[in-house]
Design an enzyme around this catalytic site. Sequence first.
Site, PDB file in Angstrom:
ATOM      1  N   PRO A  33       0.823  -1.217   0.000  1.00 55.00           N
ATOM      2  CA  PRO A  33       0.000   0.000   0.000  1.00 55.00           C
ATOM      3  C   PRO A  33       0.853   1.261   0.000  1.00 55.00           C
ATOM      4  O   PRO A  33       1.917   1.313   0.620  1.00 55.00           O
ATOM      5  CB  PRO A  33      -0.791  -0.123   1.305  1.00 55.00           C
ATOM      6  CG  PRO A  33      -0.775  -1.564   1.641  1.00 55.00           C
ATOM      7  CD  PRO A  33       0.530  -2.085   1.134  1.00 55.00           C
ATOM      8  N   GLU A  34       0.396   2.270  -0.715  1.00 53.37           N
ATOM      9  CA  GLU A  34       1.073   3.557  -0.743  1.00 53.37           C
ATOM     10  C   GLU A  34       0.231   4.567   0.041  1.00 53.37           C
ATOM     11  O   GLU A  34      -0.779   4.214   0.657  1.00 53.37           O
ATOM     12  CB  GLU A  34       1.313   3.991  -2.183  1.00 53.37           C
ATOM     13  CG  GLU A  34       2.226   3.011  -2.934  1.00 53.37           C
ATOM     14  CD  GLU A  34       2.598   3.479  -4.327  1.00 53.37           C
ATOM     15  OE1 GLU A  34       2.584   4.695  -4.574  1.00 53.37           O
ATOM     16  OE2 GLU A  34       2.900   2.615  -5.179  1.00 53.37           O
TER      17      GLU A  34
END
Length: 288
Positions: free
Chosen positions: A2-3
């Site tokens: 995830p960013e």
Amino acid sequence: MPELPEVEVVRRGLERWVAGRTVTEVEVLHPRAVRRHPAGGADFVARLQGQRIEAARRRGKYLWLPLAGTGTSVLGHLGMSGQLLVQPEKALDEKHLRIRIRFDDAAGTELRFVDQRTFGGLSLHEQTPDGLPDVIAHIARDPLDPEFDDASFHSALRLRRTTVKRALLDQSLISGVGNIYADEALWRSRLHYDRPAGTLTRPRSAELLGHVRDVMNEALAVGGTSFDSLYVNVNGESGYFDRSLDAYGREDEPCRRCGTPMRRRAWMNRSSYFCPRCQRPPRVTPSA
């Protein structure tokens, strides 16, 4: 992994469903889920039970829950497949449930940490005077932070003997930008990923930052990017920004600007996606 937009979506869910609640019971169901807590699972449980969770916070890709009046926080590391889910207490356990946290109210929900690949986890850490868990004190502000210093970012770029994509992924320079959104921002900026960072003028670095912010805000608006069932928000819902990606994952598809087939190149054990016409490679690439 995830960013920033995906982690921010999770943070907002925790802010709504968990902040202000007091922990009554903690179950650690897999030791790897607390391996970043050096004192071990029993200590993690003992120190967390009875504590009230304050507003959920985030810097870059890092998410934490301050514990009221203790000077400590629960730091969440999602890893490759970690999920923080708010579920009804009577809901069936997920196959890869690692940690369960119950509360002292009548809301009827509990917080679950689910992690298929067990790369993520939860841990307790002392806070710095700025309110950061001490282990992430070195992480730079992210581009959506109101206190992010654009001028300092440009000055740092000019001094770095590295490439522009490496600079975007340098968490000590700018946090929260990962491989997907770096490729998207570079495509929008018409910059090749191997462009020397020190060659960017102030207007070009400002343009790049603007595109980084735009792509992240657009991803936030639709709940982030989900390529499979591993990334979801606290309600188990997937994001939809993958449907709007202009560069990442579009190898051999026509560039949405000029029609040239997009290319993929191996890069730092990952991939970089770019348009060979719109994002022409530099003649000389500096050493990192």
